[in-house]
Each structure stands twice: as C-alpha cells, then as structure tokens.
Motif scaffolding. Sequence first.
Motif, PDB file in Angstrom:
ATOM      1  N   THR A   1       0.722  -1.409  -0.186  1.00 52.61           N
ATOM      2  CA  THR A   1       0.287  -0.220   0.099  1.00 52.61           C
ATOM      3  C   THR A   1       0.848   0.895   0.542  1.00 52.61           C
ATOM      4  OG1 THR A   1      -1.418  -1.424   1.153  1.00 52.61           O
ATOM      5  CG2 THR A   1      -1.817   1.051   1.209  1.00 52.61           C
ATOM      6  N   LEU A   2       2.016   1.076   0.679  1.00 46.76           N
ATOM      7  CA  LEU A   2       2.633   2.986   1.078  1.00 46.76           C
ATOM      8  C   LEU A   2       3.300   2.296  -0.574  1.00 46.76           C
ATOM      9  CD1 LEU A   2       4.315   1.981   4.452  1.00 46.76           C
ATOM     10  CD2 LEU A   2       2.505   3.732   3.715  1.00 46.76           C
ATOM     11  N   VAL A   3       3.746   0.783  -0.855  1.00 48.61           N
ATOM     12  CA  VAL A   3       4.230   1.291  -2.464  1.00 48.61           C
ATOM     13  C   VAL A   3       4.097   1.926  -3.271  1.00 48.61           C
ATOM     14  CG1 VAL A   3       5.504   0.157  -4.335  1.00 48.61           C
ATOM     15  CG2 VAL A   3       6.654  -0.222  -1.840  1.00 48.61           C
ATOM     16  N   ILE A   4       2.571   1.535  -3.371  1.00 44.50           N
ATOM     17  CA  ILE A   4       1.965   2.519  -4.814  1.00 44.50           C
ATOM     18  C   ILE A   4       1.814   3.435  -3.970  1.00 44.50           C
ATOM     19  CG2 ILE A   4      -0.777   1.827  -5.641  1.00 44.50           C
ATOM     20  CD1 ILE A   4      -0.711  -1.281  -4.648  1.00 44.50           C
ATOM     21  N   SER A   5       1.100   3.891  -2.817  1.00 47.04           N
ATOM     22  CA  SER A   5       0.429   5.387  -2.681  1.00 47.04           C
ATOM     23  C   SER A   5       2.431   6.178  -3.177  1.00 47.04           C
ATOM     24  CB  SER A   5       0.786   5.553  -0.834  1.00 47.04           C
ATOM     25  OG  SER A   5       0.288   6.866  -0.849  1.00 47.04           O
ATOM     26  N   VAL A   6       3.317   5.791  -2.049  1.00 41.02           N
ATOM     27  CA  VAL A   6       4.044   6.614  -2.896  1.00 41.02           C
ATOM     28  C   VAL A   6       5.025   6.993  -4.357  1.00 41.02           C
ATOM     29  CG1 VAL A   6       6.656   6.918  -2.531  1.00 41.02           C
ATOM     30  CG2 VAL A   6       5.782   6.532  -0.278  1.00 41.02           C
ATOM     31  N   TRP A   7       4.116   5.853  -5.298  1.00 35.96           N
ATOM     32  CA  TRP A   7       4.832   5.756  -6.920  1.00 35.96           C
ATOM     33  C   TRP A   7       3.629   6.639  -7.186  1.00 35.96           C
ATOM     34  CZ3 TRP A   7       0.883   3.834 -10.215  1.00 35.96           C
ATOM     35  CH2 TRP A   7       1.074   3.563 -11.441  1.00 35.96           C
ATOM     36  N   HIS A   8       2.338   6.847  -7.229  1.00 29.70           N
ATOM     37  CA  HIS A   8       0.988   7.193  -7.151  1.00 29.70           C
ATOM     38  C   HIS A   8       1.500   8.856  -7.119  1.00 29.70           C
ATOM     39  CE1 HIS A   8      -2.707   9.444  -7.187  1.00 29.70           C
ATOM     40  NE2 HIS A   8      -3.240   8.845  -8.662  1.00 29.70           N
ATOM     41  N   SER A   9       1.821   9.094  -6.267  1.00 30.11           N
ATOM     42  CA  SER A   9       2.379  10.158  -5.882  1.00 30.11           C
ATOM     43  C   SER A   9       3.767  11.170  -6.544  1.00 30.11           C
ATOM     44  CB  SER A   9       2.480  10.708  -3.932  1.00 30.11           C
ATOM     45  OG  SER A   9       3.672  10.626  -3.434  1.00 30.11           O
ATOM     46  N   MET A  10       4.610  10.207  -7.067  1.00 30.44           N
ATOM     47  CA  MET A  10       6.009  10.633  -7.702  1.00 30.44           C
ATOM     48  C   MET A  10       5.057  10.733  -9.407  1.00 30.44           C
ATOM     49  SD  MET A  10       8.608  11.104  -5.600  1.00 30.44           S
ATOM     50  CE  MET A  10      10.424  10.276  -6.138  1.00 30.44           C
ATOM     51  N   ILE A  11       4.105  10.517  -9.322  1.00 26.80           N
ATOM     52  CA  ILE A  11       3.661  10.903 -10.921  1.00 26.80           C
ATOM     53  C   ILE A  11       3.403  11.549 -11.329  1.00 26.80           C
ATOM     54  CG2 ILE A  11       1.830  10.415 -12.334  1.00 26.80           C
ATOM     55  CD1 ILE A  11       1.776   7.106 -10.878  1.00 26.80           C
ATOM     56  N   GLU A  12       3.429  12.548 -11.931  1.00 28.47           N
ATOM     57  CA  GLU A  12       3.710  14.407 -12.653  1.00 28.47           C
ATOM     58  C   GLU A  12       2.292  13.648 -13.106  1.00 28.47           C
ATOM     59  OE1 GLU A  12       6.576  16.718 -13.653  1.00 28.47           O
ATOM     60  OE2 GLU A  12       8.303  15.396 -13.182  1.00 28.47           O
ATOM     61  N   ASP A  13       1.125  15.392 -12.416  1.00 30.07           N
ATOM     62  CA  ASP A  13       0.406  16.118 -13.583  1.00 30.07           C
ATOM     63  C   ASP A  13       0.273  16.434 -14.266  1.00 30.07           C
ATOM     64  OD1 ASP A  13      -2.608  15.761 -14.243  1.00 30.07           O
ATOM     65  OD2 ASP A  13      -2.847  16.730 -12.939  1.00 30.07           O
ATOM     66  N   ASP A  14       0.238  16.654 -15.870  1.00 32.83           N
ATOM     67  CA  ASP A  14       0.291  17.458 -17.054  1.00 32.83           C
ATOM     68  C   ASP A  14      -0.411  18.213 -16.733  1.00 32.83           C
ATOM     69  OD1 ASP A  14       2.192  15.789 -17.663  1.00 32.83           O
ATOM     70  OD2 ASP A  14       1.182  14.764 -19.086  1.00 32.83           O
ATOM     71  N   SER A  15      -1.495  18.405 -16.061  1.00 33.76           N
ATOM     72  CA  SER A  15      -2.357  19.810 -16.189  1.00 33.76           C
ATOM     73  C   SER A  15      -1.788  20.797 -15.083  1.00 33.76           C
ATOM     74  CB  SER A  15      -3.151  19.342 -15.207  1.00 33.76           C
ATOM     75  OG  SER A  15      -3.620  18.409 -14.061  1.00 33.76           O
ATOM     76  N   GLU A  16      -0.875  20.249 -13.721  1.00 33.61           N
ATOM     77  CA  GLU A  16      -0.002  20.925 -13.195  1.00 33.61           C
ATOM     78  C   GLU A  16       1.637  21.724 -13.613  1.00 33.61           C
ATOM     79  OE1 GLU A  16       0.771  18.774  -9.583  1.00 33.61           O
ATOM     80  OE2 GLU A  16      -1.349  18.889  -8.784  1.00 33.61           O
ATOM     81  N   LEU A  17       1.489  20.926 -14.993  1.00 36.06           N
ATOM     82  CA  LEU A  17       2.946  21.408 -15.385  1.00 36.06           C
ATOM     83  C   LEU A  17       2.625  22.937 -16.599  1.00 36.06           C
ATOM     84  CD1 LEU A  17       4.600  17.926 -16.296  1.00 36.06           C
ATOM     85  CD2 LEU A  17       5.247  19.775 -14.308  1.00 36.06           C
ATOM     86  N   GLU A  18       1.347  23.332 -16.830  1.00 32.37           N
ATOM     87  CA  GLU A  18       0.561  24.214 -17.630  1.00 32.37           C
ATOM     88  C   GLU A  18       0.858  25.505 -16.519  1.00 32.37           C
ATOM     89  OE1 GLU A  18      -3.399  24.644 -19.787  1.00 32.37           O
ATOM     90  OE2 GLU A  18      -1.839  23.119 -20.517  1.00 32.37           O
ATOM     91  N   ASP A  19       1.143  26.641 -16.919  1.00 34.51           N
ATOM     92  CA  ASP A  19       1.167  27.602 -16.738  1.00 34.51           C
ATOM     93  C   ASP A  19      -0.593  28.110 -16.867  1.00 34.51           C
ATOM     94  OD1 ASP A  19       1.587  30.110 -15.455  1.00 34.51           O
ATOM     95  OD2 ASP A  19       2.934  30.977 -17.464  1.00 34.51           O
ATOM     96  N   PRO A  20      -1.135  28.660 -15.900  1.00 34.54           N
ATOM     97  CA  PRO A  20      -2.035  29.481 -16.025  1.00 34.54           C
ATOM     98  C   PRO A  20      -2.502  30.659 -16.519  1.00 34.54           C
ATOM     99  CG  PRO A  20      -2.314  28.856 -13.229  1.00 34.54           C
ATOM    100  CD  PRO A  20      -0.561  28.592 -14.165  1.00 34.54           C
ATOM    101  N   ARG A  21      -2.174  31.535 -16.562  1.00 32.45           N
ATOM    102  CA  ARG A  21      -1.394  32.770 -17.235  1.00 32.45           C
ATOM    103  C   ARG A  21      -1.450  32.374 -18.721  1.00 32.45           C
ATOM    104  NH1 ARG A  21       1.819  37.369 -14.594  1.00 32.45           N
ATOM    105  NH2 ARG A  21       0.656  37.098 -11.880  1.00 32.45           N
ATOM    106  N   ARG A  22      -0.176  31.361 -19.087  1.00 31.23           N
ATOM    107  CA  ARG A  22       0.172  30.752 -20.190  1.00 31.23           C
ATOM    108  C   ARG A  22      -1.574  30.298 -21.025  1.00 31.23           C
ATOM    109  NH1 ARG A  22       2.943  32.099 -24.672  1.00 31.23           N
ATOM    110  NH2 ARG A  22       3.114  30.273 -25.967  1.00 31.23           N
ATOM    111  N   ALA A  23      -2.283  29.251 -20.424  1.00 31.77           N
ATOM    112  CA  ALA A  23      -3.472  28.473 -20.929  1.00 31.77           C
ATOM    113  C   ALA A  23      -4.454  29.435 -21.094  1.00 31.77           C
ATOM    114  CB  ALA A  23      -3.816  27.849 -19.680  1.00 31.77           C
TER     115      ALA A  23
END
Length: 83
Positions: free
Chosen positions: A49-71
């Motif tokens: 459970t801990l490994v899966i949870s940490v793995w999931h938190s390490m995945i970068e979400d592409d929506s966070e990488l986008e600058d709101p002003r640029r969008a």
Amino acid sequence: MKKKDVTFTIGLTILMGVIWGLGELVMGLWVAVVPSAHIFWFALIVIVTLVISVWHSMIEDDSELEDPRRAKYERKVNKRKKN
C-alpha cells in the motif's frame, strides 16, 4: 493534496483492506499456516500500500505543469483565430 489524490488514497486503502481481509479468511479457513504468517501478511499489505501510494504521488500530472496565464493566453489567441 488534490481531491483526486485523496480519492485515490481512500480507494487504495479500502481495496488493500479488502484484500487483507480476504487473505485472512483464506489463511484462517482453508490454508493452515503458522501464526507468524498473519503478521507477515499484514506487513506485506502495508508495504505494498505504501509503495503504490508513493509511486502514485511521484507521477507528475501534466495539468500542473501548464502555466495558468499561458493557458489563458492560448485560449484567447485561439478564440480570435476562429473569428
């Protein structure tokens, strides 16, 4: 922490709890195991459970990488091009 992360964590916890419970039922009713097997089973479930949870938190979400002003700028430019 975002809503989808909380939902994933709660869902993962429930799923692993069900898997742990089913494993305990199998070990208690059908498979004869030594008493320490229950402790190892519990530890394995917690570690997975801990490994899966940490793995999931390490995945970068592409929506966070986008600058709101640029969008906003891109939407505005695309809207003007369509007109």
